[in-house]
Scaffold this active site. Structure first.
Site, PDB file in Angstrom:
ATOM      1  N   HIS A  67      -7.878  -5.526   0.100  1.00 23.31           N
ATOM      2  CA  HIS A  67      -6.644  -4.826   0.485  1.00 23.31           C
ATOM      3  C   HIS A  67      -5.911  -5.522   1.630  1.00 23.31           C
ATOM      4  O   HIS A  67      -4.692  -5.428   1.739  1.00 23.31           O
ATOM      5  CB  HIS A  67      -6.984  -3.385   0.878  1.00 23.31           C
ATOM      6  CG  HIS A  67      -5.803  -2.453   0.844  1.00 23.31           C
ATOM      7  ND1 HIS A  67      -5.047  -2.249  -0.291  1.00 23.31           N
ATOM      8  CD2 HIS A  67      -5.234  -1.673   1.813  1.00 23.31           C
ATOM      9  CE1 HIS A  67      -4.066  -1.378  -0.027  1.00 23.31           C
ATOM     10  NE2 HIS A  67      -4.159  -1.028   1.245  1.00 23.31           N
ATOM     11  N   SER A  91       0.832  -1.199   0.000  1.00 21.30           N
ATOM     12  CA  SER A  91       0.000   0.000   0.000  1.00 21.30           C
ATOM     13  C   SER A  91       0.879   1.266   0.000  1.00 21.30           C
ATOM     14  O   SER A  91       1.656   1.478  -0.924  1.00 21.30           O
ATOM     15  CB  SER A  91      -0.940  -0.059   1.217  1.00 21.30           C
ATOM     16  OG  SER A  91      -1.880   0.958   1.209  1.00 21.30           O
ATOM     17  N   ASP A 145      -9.984  -5.136  -4.045  1.00 20.90           N
ATOM     18  CA  ASP A 145      -9.271  -4.132  -3.252  1.00 20.90           C
ATOM     19  C   ASP A 145      -9.930  -2.772  -3.440  1.00 20.90           C
ATOM     20  O   ASP A 145      -9.943  -2.231  -4.539  1.00 20.90           O
ATOM     21  CB  ASP A 145      -7.800  -4.087  -3.703  1.00 20.90           C
ATOM     22  CG  ASP A 145      -6.921  -3.252  -2.795  1.00 20.90           C
ATOM     23  OD1 ASP A 145      -7.433  -2.320  -2.151  1.00 20.90           O
ATOM     24  OD2 ASP A 145      -5.713  -3.527  -2.736  1.00 20.90           O
TER      25      ASP A 145
END
Length: 369
Positions: free
Chosen positions: A344, A154, A315
């Site tokens: 995610h 991320s 996600d």
């Protein structure tokens, strides 16, 4: 009293990373690296696996960098056979966990206190330009290595793309970059977490999410509340119920979300609104800061590091369509893998992550060492 490695952590207990590592039976070391602008950022090290090796020579080094509102424990929150940091340590790697400025473990500065507004005057830009070089150079100096493997998740990818494309001398120190759910452009993001401006306390420049959340870990221990707790995470990162270990929810929620600066959230809001991956927009002050009226775009195309990318079809933060827009800008793309049913969280917490992701990372590392 010895605690078996399969037991969950003691109830209602906020474990620091080092204790989480030791609790699973691994060696743990803690360090602080000083950034060029005066912040002390903390690093955790797992120098080897549970079976202490009798000096098998030089170990390859892997650096793991957490995501937005996370901290280094994201890599050690599951059982040993399900957490990337432990899997790497058991596979013969020297594993380091980074903690960006503003997280619970990186709130010290040479001259500023975390109670001062000035301390919080940073976004992911400063994490890229100051935190990453300080941490990576510290690791290289400590291990005597010339290069490391970098795994970002991320926002851990965001800062790597900025740092490795802006600083060629830093990029040379990275053998390969593994980008898990990279957050760069945000045209398609559906997560309310990226739109959390209502949580901003403008007087005190820290994002105070933890206060709203503090009661959760205790509640999430109760089997009856597993589903609502999981749904809260799914609302933020996308749905994939079958892949989440419900018995670990109290651990996840006691460490997530962690702290960051208001400025960091504003920077993400700017990326979201403009659709462009640029430095922080100071409005009328841009000319004084950048010598131009608009903030400069990050030149990702100039990054020389071999890069492998993964995206998830469910996600809601790093939407796969945004990841596809990023791919043509990566000059040395080694591989791109799309996992259609992943959200995610699956990249760090997914029950099937060892089989569907971590095993591939290990194969690629072994093939290039």
């Amino acid at each position: 009293m010895s605690i078996s490695a399969t037991e969950s952590f003691p109830p209602g207990f906020f474990f620091p990373q080092s204790q989480m590592i030791c609790h699973r039976g691994y060696p743990s070391e803690e360090y602080k690296a000083l950034t060029h602008d005066g912040y002390y950022v903390s690093l955790n090290r797992i120098p080897h696996g549970r079976e202490n090796p009798r000096n098998r020579g030089v170990k390859p080094v892997v650096f793991l960098q957490h995501g937005f509102l996370g901290e280094g424990s994201q890599w050690v929150e599951n059982l040993a056979n399900n957490s990337l940091a432990f899997i790497l340590a058991d596979s013969g790697y020297d594993v380091w966990l980074g903690n960006s400025r503003g997280t619970s473990w990186s709130r010290k500065h040479q001259n500023l206190s975390a109670d001062q507004v000035e301390f919080w005057d940073f976004s992911f830009h400063e994490m890229a330009m100051y935190d990453l070089p300080a941490m990576i150079n510290f690791v290289l100096q400590k291990t005597g290595q010339k290069q490391i493997y970098y795994v970002g998740y991320s926002q851990g990818c965001t800062i790597a793309f900025i740092a490795f494309s802006s600083m060629p001398e830093l990029a040379q120190k990275i053998k390969m970059f593994f980008a898990l759910a990279p957050a760069v452009t945000m045209k398609h993001t559906r997560s309310p977490i990226m739109k959390m401006t209502f949580l901003l306390d403008r007087q005190f420049k820290m994002l105070q999410v933890g206060k709203l959340w503090r009661f959760l870990p205790k509640l999430c221990r109760h089997p009856l509340l597993h589903k609502p707790c999981a749904n809260l995470l799914f609302l933020l990162g996308g749905y994939n119920e079958k892949n989440l270990n419900m018995t670990q929810l109290d651990v996840y929620t006691s460490h997530y979300p962690d702290g960051t600066s208001v400025k960091n959230v504003i920077h993400w809001a700017q990326v979201l609104k403009s659709g462009d991956f640029k430095a922080f927009d100071y409005g009328s002050k841009n000319a004084a800061v950048y010598h131009q009226d608009t903030p400069p775009s990050y030149r990702l195309e100039e990054m020389p590091v071999p890069t492998a990318v993964w995206s998830g079809g469910e996600d809601w933060v790093a939407d796969w369509r945004d990841v596809r827009l990023l791919l043509p800008r990566i000059a040395h793309l080694v591989t791109y893998v799309h996992i259609s049913d992943w959200n995610h969280w699956d990249f760090i917490w997914g029950l099937d992550a060892p089989r569907r992701l971590y095993s591939s990372i290990l194969v690629m590392m072994e093939g290039s060492w």
